[in-house]
Scaffold this motif. Structure first.
Motif, PDB file in Angstrom:
ATOM      1  N   VAL A  44     -23.315  23.364  -6.199  1.00  0.00           N
ATOM      2  CA  VAL A  44     -23.278  21.915  -6.004  1.00  0.00           C
ATOM      3  C   VAL A  44     -23.437  21.272  -7.372  1.00  0.00           C
ATOM      4  N   CYS A  45     -22.546  20.376  -7.727  1.00  0.00           N
ATOM      5  CA  CYS A  45     -22.585  19.742  -9.047  1.00  0.00           C
ATOM      6  C   CYS A  45     -23.844  18.897  -9.188  1.00  0.00           C
ATOM      7  N   PRO A  46     -24.685  19.159 -10.199  1.00  0.00           N
ATOM      8  CA  PRO A  46     -25.899  18.355 -10.376  1.00  0.00           C
ATOM      9  C   PRO A  46     -25.603  16.962 -10.914  1.00  0.00           C
ATOM     10  N   ASN A  47     -24.379  16.733 -11.394  1.00  0.00           N
ATOM     11  CA  ASN A  47     -24.023  15.428 -11.961  1.00  0.00           C
ATOM     12  C   ASN A  47     -23.575  14.440 -10.897  1.00  0.00           C
ATOM     13  N   LEU A  51     -19.075  19.225  -4.060  1.00  0.00           N
ATOM     14  CA  LEU A  51     -19.127  20.585  -3.518  1.00  0.00           C
ATOM     15  C   LEU A  51     -17.921  21.433  -3.918  1.00  0.00           C
ATOM     16  N   ASP A  52     -16.981  20.810  -4.627  1.00  0.00           N
ATOM     17  CA  ASP A  52     -15.766  21.518  -5.017  1.00  0.00           C
ATOM     18  C   ASP A  52     -15.874  21.927  -6.489  1.00  0.00           C
ATOM     19  N   ARG A  68     -14.599  19.891  -9.872  1.00  0.00           N
ATOM     20  CA  ARG A  68     -13.262  19.313  -9.830  1.00  0.00           C
ATOM     21  C   ARG A  68     -13.307  17.786  -9.720  1.00  0.00           C
ATOM     22  N   ALA A  69     -14.420  17.251  -9.240  1.00  0.00           N
ATOM     23  CA  ALA A  69     -14.518  15.804  -9.064  1.00  0.00           C
ATOM     24  C   ALA A  69     -14.810  15.089 -10.381  1.00  0.00           C
ATOM     25  N   CYS A  70     -15.846  15.531 -11.108  1.00  0.00           N
ATOM     26  CA  CYS A  70     -16.241  14.836 -12.342  1.00  0.00           C
ATOM     27  C   CYS A  70     -15.902  15.603 -13.604  1.00  0.00           C
ATOM     28  N   LYS A  71     -15.335  16.816 -13.452  1.00  0.00           N
ATOM     29  CA  LYS A  71     -14.910  17.650 -14.585  1.00  0.00           C
ATOM     30  C   LYS A  71     -16.061  18.119 -15.469  1.00  0.00           C
ATOM     31  N   LYS A  72     -17.298  18.019 -14.991  1.00  0.00           N
ATOM     32  CA  LYS A  72     -18.452  18.460 -15.762  1.00  0.00           C
ATOM     33  C   LYS A  72     -18.691  19.946 -15.545  1.00  0.00           C
TER      34      LYS A  72
END
Length: 332
Positions: A44-47, A51-52, A68-72
């Motif tokens: 899970v992206c911490p930023n 979930l992707d 994939r959502a925020c590119k971080k």
């Protein structure tokens, strides 16, 4: 004669050999499951909370994910106590296992030898684990209607070496002959429940802390120290004079004394000196160990790992050997 829990099979569910037989991928998968329990280990992206995410590690590189959502980019330890770690995850898992297996504590020197770390790295790592343990105690209150809690205090630090010649020795119990470094650890412990330690200059300064952390309706047991007299106005009190007995008419502080027994043994047997700014961390460690003494070592390891993975970066140990604080300022 019943067998002690620590000698029983249920107490031993994880061995150090099992940890070292793990591959790096297995250790990584375990940390993923501990951190992202709700998604069964899926990152899970911490930023942004996305979930992707996909694996973007370089060949022979550290585990890395990209959202994939925020590119971080992030890792399983991003934003946790183990952020920016230099050791492989299996080494951190081994450190937690060694730390939990020692029921009275583990010295930084010993773990530095066990894992081949520098003393400074081991010192910081163990204090981060103590910070993780302390997370469980945030906002905790004990007691309640019909429940019993015990309070007691013990002094640590500020040792004054007696003079060589008898005629030159002074009464080290008097304030004028002390160095001002002695501090009181005060423990609040519910019978058959949890405990909560705190550090003050004297026992008497702990009264507001005790009132805020012990629920109304609790029966408090304490010794006959004058520091606790003011609590009679808010609580039903039972007092025990230890010069006459350790337990009498239902009054005792044996549960609180068990905490101090564990902490003193840790001080004398492992650390040799615990005082100053880190005293509270050692007290919180002793409290956590006492509260979870009937839990298997495997459960303890998973619990400490989970607490560490859900704890933000350490407020005390950010940067290299405390040189840089989280706000970017230089520590002096």
């Amino acid at each position: 004669m019943p067998q002690h829990f620590l000698l029983s099979r249920p107490a031993k569910t994880l061995s150090l050999a099992q940890v070292f037989r793990m591959s790096d991928a297995e250790a990584e998968a375990m940390f993923c499951k501990v951190r992202w329990l709700e998604t069964e280990g899926k990152p899970v992206c911490p930023n942004c909370g996305g979930l992707d995410a996909y694996d973007c590690r370089r060949p022979n590189g550290a585990p890395r994910f990209r959202c994939r959502a925020c590119k971080k980019d992030f890792s399983v330890t991003s934003g946790t106590l183990f952020a920016s770690h230099k050791l492989p995850l299996r080494a951190y898992l081994a450190a937690i296992a060694i730390f939990c297996n020692e029921v009275k504590g583990k010295s930084a020197l010993a773990i530095s030898r066990d894992l081949g770390l520098s003393y400074k790295a081991a010192f910081v790592l163990l204090h981060k684990l103590r910070e993780a343990m302390a997370e469980e105690m945030k906002g905790r209150t004990v007691g309640g209607e019909g429940k019993v809690a015990e309070i007691d205090g013990g002094y640590f630090g500020g040792y004054i070496k007696p003079a060589n010649i008898k005629e030159n020795r002074v009464d080290r119990r008097l304030g004028r002959n002390q160095n001002g470094k002695r501090q009181a650890v005060v423990i609040v412990r519910e019978r058959n429940g949890r405990s909560l330690p705190a550090v003050f200059r004297t026992e008497g300064q702990a009264l507001s802390f005790i009132r805020s952390r012990i629920a109304k309706g609790t029966v408090i047991n304490a010794d006959e120290g004058s520091s606790w007299d003011a609590l009679h106005a808010q609580y039903e009190m039972k007092r025990i004079n230890h010069q006459e007995a350790y337990s009498m008419d239902g009054a005792c502080t044996n549960w609180a004394e068990e905490f101090f027994s564990r902490m003193r043994r840790a001080e004398h047997g492992h650390h040799h000196h615990i005082a100053g700014i880190y005293l509270l961390r050692y007290a919180q460690e002793a409290s956590w160990r006492e509260d979870h003494r009937r839990m298997s070592n495997g459960e303890q390891v998973h619990m400490v790992a989970g607490l560490a993975m859900h704890k933000k970066s350490s407020p005390d140990f950010v940067g290299y050997w405390q040189r840089h604080k989280s706000d970017g300022a230089t520590a002096h």
